[in-house]
Design an enzyme around this catalytic site. Structure first.
Site, PDB file in Angstrom:
ATOM      1  N   PRO A  29      47.200  36.374  47.581  1.00  0.00           N
ATOM      2  CG  PRO A  29      46.082  37.091  45.678  1.00  0.00           C
ATOM      3  CD  PRO A  29      47.233  36.259  46.123  1.00  0.00           C
ATOM      4  CE1 TYR A 188      35.288  39.768  44.526  1.00  0.00           C
ATOM      5  CE2 TYR A 188      37.218  38.404  44.102  1.00  0.00           C
ATOM      6  CZ  TYR A 188      36.209  38.829  44.946  1.00  0.00           C
ATOM      7  OH  TYR A 188      36.117  38.314  46.219  1.00  0.00           O
ATOM      8  NE  ARG A 235      43.777  35.204  42.586  1.00  0.00           N
ATOM      9  CZ  ARG A 235      44.241  34.251  43.394  1.00  0.00           C
ATOM     10  NH1 ARG A 235      45.548  34.047  43.466  1.00  0.00           N
ATOM     11  NH2 ARG A 235      43.427  33.517  44.126  1.00  0.00           N
TER      12      ARG A 235
END
Length: 373
Positions: A29, A188, A235
């Site tokens: 990604p 994140y 992930r």
């Protein structure tokens, strides 16, 4: 035979649960901030992903997609999976990739405190009201300077975040994706809960690592409950886009707890620890973090970090460190990398200028024109 010839182990097919991969090369990604302002994927994005499929990659994982219309968006022109327009745009991308027989997985990402561009203009949220380290990323549309301190999330906020991930996963299936990947890495929101210095909560989500991984596990289980056998990867990383030196404070013990909490995942995707993967991913015991993930979770593992080094890539696979390899900059420089490995053709070096002044598809196209690619 050299590792650039047909014998390279990454050219072997692999069954990632129900996903049948023609080889073990996956596109990692990568944020490209090239959707429309309302988050709808474009024809240009469909062509971008189609190029990797035509280049022979066994699996494509999309850039991070925001899963709700409130706090999750991290960048202006980031794609979403919230509206009917988003779903229709992604369906065109998926169809373009499937035309070459390649499976594609949607990565679902909530930026949390690291949001530097939200079209809705809402405040940022995080596990605790702690200002993120580092600076906003100009390559992805940030204005530079420090992030704002987020608002500490309530129990209601947490439930809303989980519901957003589930709704986006449902939309991904409607759009034709072959699975989803939960982005629990790189600083994140889910990783903010997992990280000790950004999570100072005193409730069931704070304190010991088994509490700090709880939100990621809840998201995983909620998607599983909604979509059943639909492939769902997770992930993870220790390092972050705003902190390249962080490591889980409990080392291998923390890693074991984290991996054990995520055994319902279809696969685990362990993000880059550095380009010299077999050294930087090594734990004090001598095992790599990906090797430990395979052992503890019993799930297939995707390794990321320097896998365009074909000798290292071969060692990761033959040494039992991972099952699939994801490539970022190596794929950007060589969208036909698997085809090149099949034929023994040389790989092109990555030029960081293709991501300047921003990491958009337009800037990459301008770079290619200048470089005569």
């Amino acid at each position: 035979m050299t590792t650039t010839e047909l014998a390279h182990p990454a050219l072997e097919p692999f069954g990632l649960d129900t996903l049948q991969l023609r080889n073990r090369f996956a596109v990692a990604p990568m944020t490209r901030v090239s959707a429309t302002p309302d988050g709808t994927p474009t024809e240009q994005m469909a062509a971008y992903y189609r190029e990797y499929a035509m280049g022979g990659f066994g699996l494509i994982i999309t850039e991070g997609i925001y899963p709700d219309a409130v706090h999750s968006q991290g960048y202006f022109n980031q794609p979403g999976l919230v509206t009917e327009q988003h779903v229709a745009g992604w369906r065109a991308v998926v169809d373009a990739v499937h035309a070459s027989g390649t499976p594609i997985v949607a990565q679902l990402m909530h930026a949390g405190a690291l949001s530097q561009g939200n079209a809705k203009g809402f405040e940022t949220i995080g596990p605790s009201a702690i200002q993120p380290r580092g600076q906003m990323m100009v390559d992805y549309g940030g204005v530079g300077g420090a992030w704002n301190a987020p608002r500490e999330m309530t129990a209601h906020d947490i439930d809303d975040v989980i519901a957003g991930f589930v709704a986006a996963a449902e939309n991904a299936r409607v759009a034709g994706f072959d699975g989803v990947e939960i982005h629990g890495a790189n600083g994140y929101l889910l990783d903010q809960f997992l990280t000790d210095y950004t999570n100072q909560r005193t409730d069931e989500y704070g304190g010991p690592v088994e509490n700090r991984v709880r939100l990621t596990a809840r998201v995983l289980h909620a998607i599983r409950d909604s979509l059943g056998d639909f492939p769902v990867g997770v992930r993870l990383s220790q390092t972050k886009v705003n902190d390249f030196t962080y490591r889980w404070p409990g080392g291998e013990a923390d890693a074991r707890t984290i991996f054990a909490a995520l055994t319902d995942a279809t696969y685990l995707h362990i993000a880059s620890e550095g380009r010299d993967f077999l050294e930087t991913a090594k734990l004090p015991s001598g095992a790599t973090i990906t090797e430990l993930a395979r052992e503890v979770s019993g799930r297939p593992v995707i390794a990321n970090g320097g896998m365009h080094d074909l000798g290292q890539a071969a060692g990761v696979l033959t040494g039992g460190h991972a099952d699939v390899l994801s490539l970022g900059t190596g794929a950007l420089a060589n969208p036909d990398l698997p085809r090149r490995v099949e034929t023994g053709a040389a790989l092109s070096a990555f030029d960081h200028e293709m991501l300047h002044p921003m990491a958009t598809l337009d800037c990459a196209a301008a770079w290619r024109e200048r470089a005569g690619k």
